[in-house]
Design an enzyme around this catalytic site. Structure first.
Site, PDB file in Angstrom:
ATOM      1  N   TYR A   1       0.851  -1.185   0.000  1.00 35.79           N
ATOM      2  CA  TYR A   1       0.000   0.000   0.000  1.00 35.79           C
ATOM      3  C   TYR A   1       0.888   1.235   0.000  1.00 35.79           C
ATOM      4  O   TYR A   1       1.859   1.309   0.760  1.00 35.79           O
ATOM      5  CB  TYR A   1      -0.880   0.012   1.261  1.00 35.79           C
ATOM      6  CG  TYR A   1      -1.667   1.301   1.430  1.00 35.79           C
ATOM      7  CD1 TYR A   1      -2.973   1.408   0.955  1.00 35.79           C
ATOM      8  CD2 TYR A   1      -1.088   2.420   2.031  1.00 35.79           C
ATOM      9  CE1 TYR A   1      -3.676   2.595   1.076  1.00 35.79           C
ATOM     10  CE2 TYR A   1      -1.789   3.614   2.150  1.00 35.79           C
ATOM     11  CZ  TYR A   1      -3.083   3.696   1.672  1.00 35.79           C
ATOM     12  OH  TYR A   1      -3.772   4.871   1.787  1.00 35.79           O
TER      13      TYR A   1
ATOM     14  N   GLU B   1      -3.487   7.415  -3.886  1.00 34.07           N
ATOM     15  CA  GLU B   1      -3.409   6.118  -3.226  1.00 34.07           C
ATOM     16  C   GLU B   1      -3.213   4.997  -4.249  1.00 34.07           C
ATOM     17  O   GLU B   1      -3.890   4.966  -5.270  1.00 34.07           O
ATOM     18  CB  GLU B   1      -4.710   5.897  -2.443  1.00 34.07           C
ATOM     19  CG  GLU B   1      -4.687   4.698  -1.537  1.00 34.07           C
ATOM     20  CD  GLU B   1      -6.009   4.541  -0.800  1.00 34.07           C
ATOM     21  OE1 GLU B   1      -6.076   4.869   0.389  1.00 34.07           O
ATOM     22  OE2 GLU B   1      -6.983   4.080  -1.435  1.00 34.07           O
TER      23      GLU B   1
END
Ligand code: GDP
Ligand code: MN
Length: 383
Positions: free
Chosen positions: A101, A189
């Site tokens: 991530y 993101e």
């Protein structure tokens, strides 16, 4: 402003962040040739302005072009978090060894940009933060200094090892940061940033949101705007230069000044009502603004009562009164209206309205109580 994954991936590509090839289609049959061209084994992904598509059934693997058509059809029939799926992205399926991530957000209170990274990507980051906060590393970045390479290196090494993976990941992190700053983002993101069997790291998902207040600097970004992000009312209000936010209730609000608009909404709630919108007609005294505002609100079929709450400073109450009369003349309003007018030229304003047969309240809390009760009995629910 939010954008779709395929739009975010276009930006990624222009910043040199590795992504896979993809085709966006809006009907199931088109997915067949797309899959064929991309090597048959594909992933079909809903393009909606919402996260958590995987869990909602919006991400599906297809082993053959025929399956791609079938899965695309299934996904195109879905509505995910109130967004009907209108497009799907077809991309080659990858064999994932590890899901990382990477996310950048604004830390407003500290006036910093926060980089968050994890080896435990793939899942919902909010969930991870709750259940396994130690699995997320946080790296604050001073906006004036930018990324301090020497401080970031050891953290990247911790996550990706000291070898080839770090060499791939490090510049990607820098490019994502560049994108974040240059385009005035509020979120960038990548989840998952996936390590694939071949040894490459790719952005398999891309989520980018922008600060609406900076959009004027970025016509290229503004062009990516998707109408489904905004309600019809919001789009109309924007055209008219009004600050407008749609809400779920039935009391239309026309207020001058953002603070007073918030206070009016609070009072509506306090007295048991539900506002249909936030609307600040602003400080200028333009009858046109009132007309436009009434037009938008009256067109919202949920609205059963309207409150106009004006505290005249720069705004003159007589202008507002004229705007209301003008609006009444031009559009048919069969919804009860409660008006509260005080401040500059209030006597003139009130006279204009009472002469025309309107009742005008002086005191805010009685005006709000009245509109709340009218909203319940007035036009009688959904018109
Ligand atoms: P989200 O649920 O909206 O965040 O959508 P994602 O694009 O992140 O997809 C959800 C999950 O599907 C990912 O975490 C992956 O595990 C999986 N996924 C997405 N793309 C691929 C792909 O190309 N290959 C494989 N094997 N899995 C994928
Ligand atoms: Mn994702």
């Amino acid at each position: 402003m939010r954008i779709h994954e395929y739009q975010a991936k276009e930006l990624f590509e222009s910043y040199g962040v590795p992504i896979h090839e993809h085709v966006v289609v809006s009907s199931a049959p088109e997915a067949g040739p797309a899959a064929e061209r991309l090597g048959s084994d594909t992933v079909i992904k809903a393009q909606v302005l919402a996260g958590g598509r995987g869990k909602a059934g919006g991400v599906k693997r297809a082993k053959t072009p025929a399956q791609a058509v079938e899965k695309a059809g299934e996904i195109l029939a879905l509505t995910i978090k109130d967004f009907p799926v209108e497009k799907v992205l077809v991309t080659p399926a990858s064999d994932i060894l590890q899901e990382y991530y990477i996310g950048f957000t604004l830390e407003r209170t500290k006036r910093e940009i926060l980089l968050m990274m994890s080896k435990a990507g793939g899942v919902d980051i909010e969930e991870l933060a709750k259940n396994q906060p130690e699995a997320i590393v946080k790296f604050p970045i001073s906006i004036s200094k930018g990324i301090e390479t020497e401080k970031l290196k050891p953290i990247v090494h911790d996550l990706f090892g000291t070898g080839r993976l770090s060499d791939q990941a490090f510049p990607v992190i820098e490019r994502l940061y560049k994108l974040f700053v240059e385009k005035d983002c509020s979120l960038v993101e990548v989840n998952p940033y996936a390590l694939e069997k071949g040894g490459g790291l790719f952005a398999l998902d891309a989520k980018v949101t922008f600060d609406d207040n900076a959009l004027y600097k970025h016509p290229d970004i503004e062009e990516m705007k998707n109408p489904e992000e905004y309600s019809r009312d919001e789009i109309e209000a924007k055209k008219q230069g009004l600050s407008f936010v749609s809400m779920d209730g039935c009391i239309g609000c026309i207020v001058n000044g953002a603070g007073l608009a918030m206070a009016t909404m609070d009072l509506i709630k306090y007295f048991g009502g539900q506002p249909a919108n936030f609307l600040d007609v602003g400080g200028s005294s333009s009858p046109d603004k009132v007309l436009n505002a009434l037009d938008i609100i009256v067109n919202n079929r949920k609205v059963t009562a309207i409150i106009i709450n004006i505290f005249g400073g720069i705004t003159r109450c007589d202008d507002i009164a004229n705007g209301i009369l003008m609006a009444m003349d031009r559009i048919e309003i069969d919804i009860p209206l409660v008006i509260r007018l005080i401040g500059t030229n209030e006597l003139e304003g009130r006279k204009i309205l009472t002469d025309a047969g309107f009742q005008v309240a002086e005191d805010l809390s009685s005006a709000v109580q009245k509109v709340v009760s009218l909203s319940k009995t007035g036009a009688g629910g959904d018109r």
